[in-house]
Design a protein around this motif. Structure first.
Motif, short mmCIF file in Angstrom:
data_model
loop_
_atom_site.label_atom_id
_atom_site.label_comp_id
_atom_site.label_asym_id
_atom_site.label_seq_id
_atom_site.Cartn_x
_atom_site.Cartn_y
_atom_site.Cartn_z
N UNK A 164 44.25 62.33 4.37
CA UNK A 164 43.34 63.44 4.64
C UNK A 164 44.00 64.44 5.59
N UNK A 165 43.39 65.63 5.67
CA UNK A 165 43.93 66.68 6.53
C UNK A 165 43.98 66.26 7.99
N UNK A 166 43.08 65.35 8.38
CA UNK A 166 43.06 64.89 9.77
C UNK A 166 44.03 63.74 10.02
N UNK A 167 44.82 63.40 8.97
CA UNK A 167 45.83 62.35 9.13
C UNK A 167 45.38 60.96 8.76
N UNK A 168 44.09 60.80 8.47
CA UNK A 168 43.60 59.47 8.11
C UNK A 168 43.93 59.17 6.65
#
Length: 270
Positions: free
Chosen positions: A42-46
């Motif tokens: 995901x964009x948040x790194x998850x």
């Protein structure tokens, strides 16, 4: 163009869009679809997907099962590049899908979403849309045939000239299916296509899927309904938190002694 009932959903040997050779020197894979180590972040790194691998045989119905947020729809949408998978992770007929022309890929790998996404206008316009992009005009008779194939009972010219805003939920979903079939796809991706339908409409869509599968079409179905998967699928992959819990034939999944797998197979998911 051949009539749909005469169309064989066999491989057309998808070709790469560049001069790069197909995977394994263009040797056709035994699987219609092969996913190898598919990941997404995901964009948040998850992480969303953790190295998902699975096989879908030609002419079969493969279920993607798992709780909400497990990655089922994410995997499904990688198969026709609604998001761009990493190179070397998704293969159609042994060809890396990232090397294919994306328009051709999506014509041959059609998709029906959870909610019917129809264009404003008439039923006939929606069904004719895909072929019209290639300069092909479908006759009223051909449109009626496709609607009948998609489960619309005795479609006529009055139905063809109906606004999509006048359709029931079940009718809209079947028109969406007819629109996909108009492109004569080799693979059909179904993302919970009956989740908002009544039981009768659900069974009509399921019957249509089984008829198409009998004609050789390959189907990948995302569903929360294990009874539905048992009715129409040959094989299935269980996803949990973005990873493959188990994949194989329904018989293999039912025979496993894995208690978590059994929860999914019996429909008793927490």
């Amino acid at each position: 163009m051949e009539m749909l009932k005469d169309c064989k959903y066999a491989s057309s040997a998808f070709q790469p869009s560049s001069s790069q050779p197909a995977e394994q020197n263009n040797v056709k894979s035994e699987s219609k679809i092969r996913v190898e180590g598919l990941t997404r972040t995901a964009a948040n790194g998850l992480p969303i997907l953790h190295g998902v691998s699975l096989r879908v045989k030609a002419g079969g119905v493969h279920g993607l099962i798992g709780p909400s947020g497990s990655g089922k729809s994410t995997v499904l949408r990688a198969l026709n590049r609604l998001w761009e998978p990493p190179p070397g992770t998704v293969f159609i007929d042994g060809v890396d899908c990232t090397k294919m022309d994306v328009v051709s890929l999506r014509r041959h790998v059609g998709m029906v979403f959870q909610s019917a996404c129809l264009f404003d206008g008439l039923v006939a316009y929606n069904v004719r849309y895909g072929p019209s992009l290639r300069g092909i005009h479908l006759s009223d008779e051909r449109v009626e045939e496709l609607l009948l194939k998609a489960g619309i009972s005795e479609p006529d010219k009055n139905f063809l000239s109906k606004s999509v805003n006048e359709l029931s939920g079940g009718e809209a979903q079947r028109v969406s299916l007819a629109r996909s079939l108009a492109n004569e796809p080799e693979v059909l991706l179904l993302d919970e296509p009956t989740s908002s339908l009544d039981p009768l409409s659900t069974r009509i869509v399921e019957s249509t899927v089984l008829e198409l599968q009998a004609e050789g079409l390959t189907v990948v179905l995302v569903s929360h309904n294990m009874d539905q998967v048992n009715r129409i699928a040959n094989t299935a992959t269980i996803l949990l938190k973005g990873s493959v819990l188990q994949t194989g034939s329904l018989e293999e999944l039912k025979a496993t002694d894995n208690a978590v797998v059994q929860q999914f197979i019996t429909g008793h998911m927490d």
